[in-house]
Design a protein around this motif. Sequence first.
Motif, PDB file in Angstrom:
ATOM      1  N   GLY A   9       0.864  -1.239  -0.024  1.00 48.55           N
ATOM      2  CA  GLY A   9      -0.006  -0.102   0.077  1.00 48.55           C
ATOM      3  C   GLY A   9       0.998   1.217  -0.042  1.00 48.55           C
ATOM      4  O   GLY A   9       2.144   1.166  -0.054  1.00 48.55           O
ATOM      5  N   PRO A  10       0.149   2.424   0.127  1.00 50.21           N
ATOM      6  CA  PRO A  10       0.838   3.831   0.196  1.00 50.21           C
ATOM      7  C   PRO A  10       1.901   3.903   1.244  1.00 50.21           C
ATOM      8  O   PRO A  10       2.952   4.889   1.227  1.00 50.21           O
ATOM      9  N   ARG A  11       1.613   3.185   2.175  1.00 51.96           N
ATOM     10  CA  ARG A  11       2.419   3.708   3.602  1.00 51.96           C
ATOM     11  C   ARG A  11       3.844   2.845   3.558  1.00 51.96           C
ATOM     12  O   ARG A  11       4.945   3.131   4.346  1.00 51.96           O
ATOM     13  N   GLY A  12       4.116   1.654   2.774  1.00 52.02           N
ATOM     14  CA  GLY A  12       5.079   1.052   2.802  1.00 52.02           C
ATOM     15  C   GLY A  12       4.996  -0.206   3.536  1.00 52.02           C
ATOM     16  O   GLY A  12       4.184  -0.320   4.489  1.00 52.02           O
ATOM     17  N   VAL A  13       6.048  -1.117   3.569  1.00 47.58           N
ATOM     18  CA  VAL A  13       5.837  -2.471   4.059  1.00 47.58           C
ATOM     19  C   VAL A  13       6.048  -2.301   5.635  1.00 47.58           C
ATOM     20  O   VAL A  13       5.319  -2.953   6.291  1.00 47.58           O
ATOM     21  N   LEU A  14       7.054  -1.718   5.874  1.00 47.94           N
ATOM     22  CA  LEU A  14       7.278  -1.522   7.448  1.00 47.94           C
ATOM     23  C   LEU A  14       6.095  -1.064   8.234  1.00 47.94           C
ATOM     24  O   LEU A  14       5.953  -1.410   9.236  1.00 47.94           O
ATOM     25  N   ALA A  15       5.523  -0.043   7.654  1.00 45.33           N
ATOM     26  CA  ALA A  15       4.681   0.631   8.569  1.00 45.33           C
ATOM     27  C   ALA A  15       3.508  -0.305   8.384  1.00 45.33           C
ATOM     28  O   ALA A  15       2.536  -0.417   9.348  1.00 45.33           O
ATOM     29  N   THR A  16       3.119  -0.828   7.370  1.00 47.41           N
ATOM     30  CA  THR A  16       1.853  -1.707   7.294  1.00 47.41           C
ATOM     31  C   THR A  16       2.019  -2.874   8.220  1.00 47.41           C
ATOM     32  O   THR A  16       0.956  -3.193   8.906  1.00 47.41           O
ATOM     33  N   LEU A  17       3.092  -3.493   8.280  1.00 45.36           N
ATOM     34  CA  LEU A  17       3.517  -4.583   8.969  1.00 45.36           C
ATOM     35  C   LEU A  17       3.500  -4.129  10.544  1.00 45.36           C
ATOM     36  O   LEU A  17       3.024  -5.012  11.391  1.00 45.36           O
ATOM     37  N   SER A  18       4.025  -2.919  10.931  1.00 42.95           N
ATOM     38  CA  SER A  18       3.934  -2.736  12.288  1.00 42.95           C
ATOM     39  C   SER A  18       2.540  -2.526  12.714  1.00 42.95           C
ATOM     40  O   SER A  18       2.217  -2.716  13.926  1.00 42.95           O
ATOM     41  N   GLN A  19       1.562  -1.844  11.792  1.00 41.70           N
ATOM     42  CA  GLN A  19       0.246  -1.610  12.170  1.00 41.70           C
ATOM     43  C   GLN A  19      -0.231  -2.931  12.414  1.00 41.70           C
ATOM     44  O   GLN A  19      -1.193  -3.164  13.366  1.00 41.70           O
ATOM     45  N   TYR A  20      -0.274  -3.973  11.681  1.00 44.01           N
ATOM     46  CA  TYR A  20      -0.815  -5.328  11.867  1.00 44.01           C
ATOM     47  C   TYR A  20      -0.253  -5.838  13.386  1.00 44.01           C
ATOM     48  O   TYR A  20      -1.101  -6.358  14.042  1.00 44.01           O
ATOM     49  N   MET A  21       0.923  -5.932  13.539  1.00 46.29           N
ATOM     50  CA  MET A  21       1.420  -6.391  14.679  1.00 46.29           C
ATOM     51  C   MET A  21       0.984  -5.451  16.029  1.00 46.29           C
ATOM     52  O   MET A  21       0.637  -6.148  16.885  1.00 46.29           O
ATOM     53  N   LEU A  22       0.925  -4.293  15.815  1.00 45.92           N
ATOM     54  CA  LEU A  22       0.776  -3.459  17.100  1.00 45.92           C
ATOM     55  C   LEU A  22      -0.809  -3.760  17.332  1.00 45.92           C
ATOM     56  O   LEU A  22      -1.190  -3.696  18.688  1.00 45.92           O
ATOM     57  N   SER A  23      -1.667  -3.579  16.414  1.00 43.83           N
ATOM     58  CA  SER A  23      -3.052  -3.823  16.637  1.00 43.83           C
ATOM     59  C   SER A  23      -3.265  -4.944  17.078  1.00 43.83           C
ATOM     60  O   SER A  23      -4.214  -5.293  18.093  1.00 43.83           O
ATOM     61  N   SER A  24      -2.917  -6.275  16.702  1.00 49.17           N
ATOM     62  CA  SER A  24      -2.924  -7.469  17.090  1.00 49.17           C
ATOM     63  C   SER A  24      -2.520  -7.710  18.488  1.00 49.17           C
ATOM     64  O   SER A  24      -3.137  -8.489  19.361  1.00 49.17           O
ATOM     65  N   ALA A  25      -1.154  -7.117  18.838  1.00 56.44           N
ATOM     66  CA  ALA A  25      -0.730  -7.364  20.083  1.00 56.44           C
ATOM     67  C   ALA A  25      -1.650  -6.600  21.060  1.00 56.44           C
ATOM     68  O   ALA A  25      -1.852  -6.998  22.251  1.00 56.44           O
ATOM     69  N   ALA A  26      -2.173  -5.364  20.890  1.00 57.95           N
ATOM     70  CA  ALA A  26      -2.988  -4.634  21.688  1.00 57.95           C
ATOM     71  C   ALA A  26      -4.206  -5.487  22.021  1.00 57.95           C
ATOM     72  O   ALA A  26      -4.713  -5.686  23.419  1.00 57.95           O
ATOM     73  N   THR A  27      -4.830  -5.933  20.862  1.00 56.87           N
ATOM     74  CA  THR A  27      -6.093  -6.926  21.278  1.00 56.87           C
ATOM     75  C   THR A  27      -5.829  -8.137  22.176  1.00 56.87           C
ATOM     76  O   THR A  27      -6.552  -8.502  23.170  1.00 56.87           O
TER      77      THR A  27
END
Length: 125
Positions: free
Chosen positions: A47-65
Motif C-alpha cells: 500500500g501507500p505507507r510501505g512495508v514496514l509501516a503496514t506490518l507494524s500496524q498489523y503487529m501492534l493492533s494484534s498485540a494490543a487486542t
Amino acid sequence: MPPPPAHYGEGPSIWQKMKMGAIMGGGVGLTIGFIFGSWSILRQGAGPRGVLATLSQYMLSSAATFSFFLAIGSVIRSDGLPPHLQAAQMQFLAPALSVRSKAEGAQLMKARWEVERRRLAASKE
C-alpha cells in the motif's frame, strides 16, 4: 504420606496476574500480527505507507487486542481468595457439598416423604 505443609506461601497478586496475561498476550499478538501482516502484504501489496509501516500496524493492533483480552481473562480466571475468605467459603459451602451414598439419599427421601404425609394428614383433619 506426610501431611501437607500448613502454609503454602503467597501466590501472585491479581495485578501481577494481569500484567503476566498482558505480556503473554502481547507476545502472542505480535507473532500473529507478523504472520497475518506478512501474508496480507504478500497477497495485496504494502500500500501507500510501505512495508514496514503496514506490518507494524498489523503487529501492534494484534498485540494490543491479545494483550487486553488475555489480561482480562487472567484476572477473571484468578481464583485465589484471601485465606479468611476461603475459610468462610468452605464453612458455608461444606454442608451443601457433602456427598452421600445412594442408601443415605433413599433413607432421607423416605423420611421426608413420611413427614410430608403426616403434615398432609394433619391438615385434612
